[in-house]
Write a protein that holds these residues in place. Structure first.
Motif, PDB file in Angstrom:
ATOM      1  N   GLY A 110      28.290  41.323  69.389  1.00  0.00           N
ATOM      2  CA  GLY A 110      27.406  41.563  68.251  1.00  0.00           C
ATOM      3  C   GLY A 110      26.032  42.045  68.672  1.00  0.00           C
ATOM      4  O   GLY A 110      25.487  43.004  68.097  1.00  0.00           O
ATOM      5  N   ILE A 111      25.444  41.387  69.681  1.00  0.00           N
ATOM      6  CA  ILE A 111      24.127  41.795  70.173  1.00  0.00           C
ATOM      7  C   ILE A 111      24.203  43.182  70.813  1.00  0.00           C
ATOM      8  O   ILE A 111      23.370  44.062  70.545  1.00  0.00           O
ATOM      9  N   PHE A 120      30.340  45.484  61.202  1.00  0.00           N
ATOM     10  CA  PHE A 120      30.807  44.593  60.142  1.00  0.00           C
ATOM     11  C   PHE A 120      31.549  43.391  60.737  1.00  0.00           C
ATOM     12  O   PHE A 120      31.624  42.335  60.103  1.00  0.00           O
ATOM     13  N   LEU A 121      32.114  43.555  61.914  1.00  0.00           N
ATOM     14  CA  LEU A 121      32.941  42.511  62.519  1.00  0.00           C
ATOM     15  C   LEU A 121      32.158  41.620  63.472  1.00  0.00           C
ATOM     16  O   LEU A 121      32.420  40.418  63.565  1.00  0.00           O
ATOM     17  N   HIS A 136      31.606  35.998  58.373  1.00  0.00           N
ATOM     18  CA  HIS A 136      32.329  36.966  59.192  1.00  0.00           C
ATOM     19  C   HIS A 136      33.641  37.397  58.518  1.00  0.00           C
ATOM     20  O   HIS A 136      34.016  38.574  58.567  1.00  0.00           O
ATOM     21  N   LEU A 137      34.319  36.463  57.891  1.00  0.00           N
ATOM     22  CA  LEU A 137      35.560  36.809  57.190  1.00  0.00           C
ATOM     23  C   LEU A 137      35.261  37.735  56.015  1.00  0.00           C
ATOM     24  O   LEU A 137      35.983  38.725  55.787  1.00  0.00           O
ATOM     25  N   SER A 168      41.250  49.821  63.896  1.00  0.00           N
ATOM     26  CA  SER A 168      42.507  49.079  63.816  1.00  0.00           C
ATOM     27  C   SER A 168      42.614  47.986  64.873  1.00  0.00           C
ATOM     28  O   SER A 168      43.042  46.866  64.575  1.00  0.00           O
ATOM     29  N   LEU A 169      42.230  48.286  66.116  1.00  0.00           N
ATOM     30  CA  LEU A 169      42.338  47.290  67.171  1.00  0.00           C
ATOM     31  C   LEU A 169      41.369  46.138  66.954  1.00  0.00           C
ATOM     32  O   LEU A 169      41.723  44.961  67.152  1.00  0.00           O
ATOM     33  N   ALA A 170      40.149  46.449  66.547  1.00  0.00           N
ATOM     34  CA  ALA A 170      39.157  45.399  66.314  1.00  0.00           C
ATOM     35  C   ALA A 170      39.562  44.518  65.133  1.00  0.00           C
ATOM     36  O   ALA A 170      39.462  43.287  65.194  1.00  0.00           O
ATOM     37  N   LEU A 171      40.039  45.131  64.060  1.00  0.00           N
ATOM     38  CA  LEU A 171      40.482  44.352  62.899  1.00  0.00           C
ATOM     39  C   LEU A 171      41.702  43.499  63.232  1.00  0.00           C
ATOM     40  O   LEU A 171      41.796  42.339  62.808  1.00  0.00           O
TER      41      LEU A 171
END
Length: 218
Positions: free
Chosen positions: A116-117, A138-139, A172-173, A193-196
């Motif tokens: 995130g950072i 967003f994630l 986060h959700l 797609s991979l991150a989700l």
């Protein structure tokens, strides 16, 4: 490594490229030159390559694949498996054994907190062509870095830390679901797609565990 390479890159790498853009690859240049033709003064179509000769043939090397590998399903399996461990440790926490659940919050929080950072810095405060305005924010975002701090306090049995951990996982959700909804609109065309597949099952598991524990207390 594919996951780590894809995560910090924005949608500029998901656009179709022109022939010139991939001619730096020797195998692609070979195909292009082999298929290239020109019209001579008599009007005849002449191939640019009149003859091919192999100088050296490498042995024991895998052929270059025609398409990139698809890691979505294995990534989703990893996300679901990790989410399963979160649910298990969350259930144990509900029975009065919170240590493993705290560790899950700590280790996963450290991972997404770092991402995130890092993602915030490169996507908002640099002009790197393939990094800024990354939808993966967003994630993972700066709020993710608070999770490991609260996880440590949770391990020291600070009740208020448990409540705020739940709020952060709900956040986060909600952001992950919002990203899924935004995917219905053309501007949000980055391949996440991979991150989700990784984070959504984990966020669902943490969110459910937090709701379940709060419900049990009532």
């Amino acid at each position: 490594w594919t996951w780590l390479l894809m995560f910090p890159m924005n949608d500029s790498i998901d656009k179709p490229i022109q022939l010139w853009d991939y001619m730096f690859l020797p195998s692609e240049m070979e195909k292009i030159l082999r298929d290239f033709t020109y019209r001579n003064q008599e009007g005849k179509i002449i191939p640019l390559v009149a003859e091919e000769k192999i100088i050296f043939q490498a042995e024991g090397r895998e052929a270059i694949p025609d398409s990139p590998p698809n890691y979505f399903w294995i990534t989703l399996l990893i996300g679901i498996t990790t989410g399963g461990f979160v649910l298990l440790t969350g259930w144990l926490a509900g029975t009065g054994k919170p240590f493993l659940f705290g560790l899950m919050n700590l280790f996963i929080g450290l991972f997404i907190g770092f991402l995130g950072i890092f993602l915030t810095l490169v996507s908002l405060f640099t002009d790197h062509t393939i990094a800024y305005y990354n939808e993966n924010i967003f994630l993972t975002n700066p709020m993710s870095a608070v999770i490991p701090v609260l996880a440590v306090l949770y391990l020291f049995r600070k009740k208020w830390a448990e409540k705020w951990l739940g709020y952060l996982w709900y956040f986060h959700l909600a952001m992950a679901v919002l990203l899924l909804i935004l995917k219905l609109f053309p501007p949000f065309d980055q391949d996440n797609s991979l991150a989700l597949a990784t984070f959504l099952p984990i966020y669902i598991a943490f969110g459910y565990s937090s709701v379940r524990k709060n419900y049990r207390k009532k």
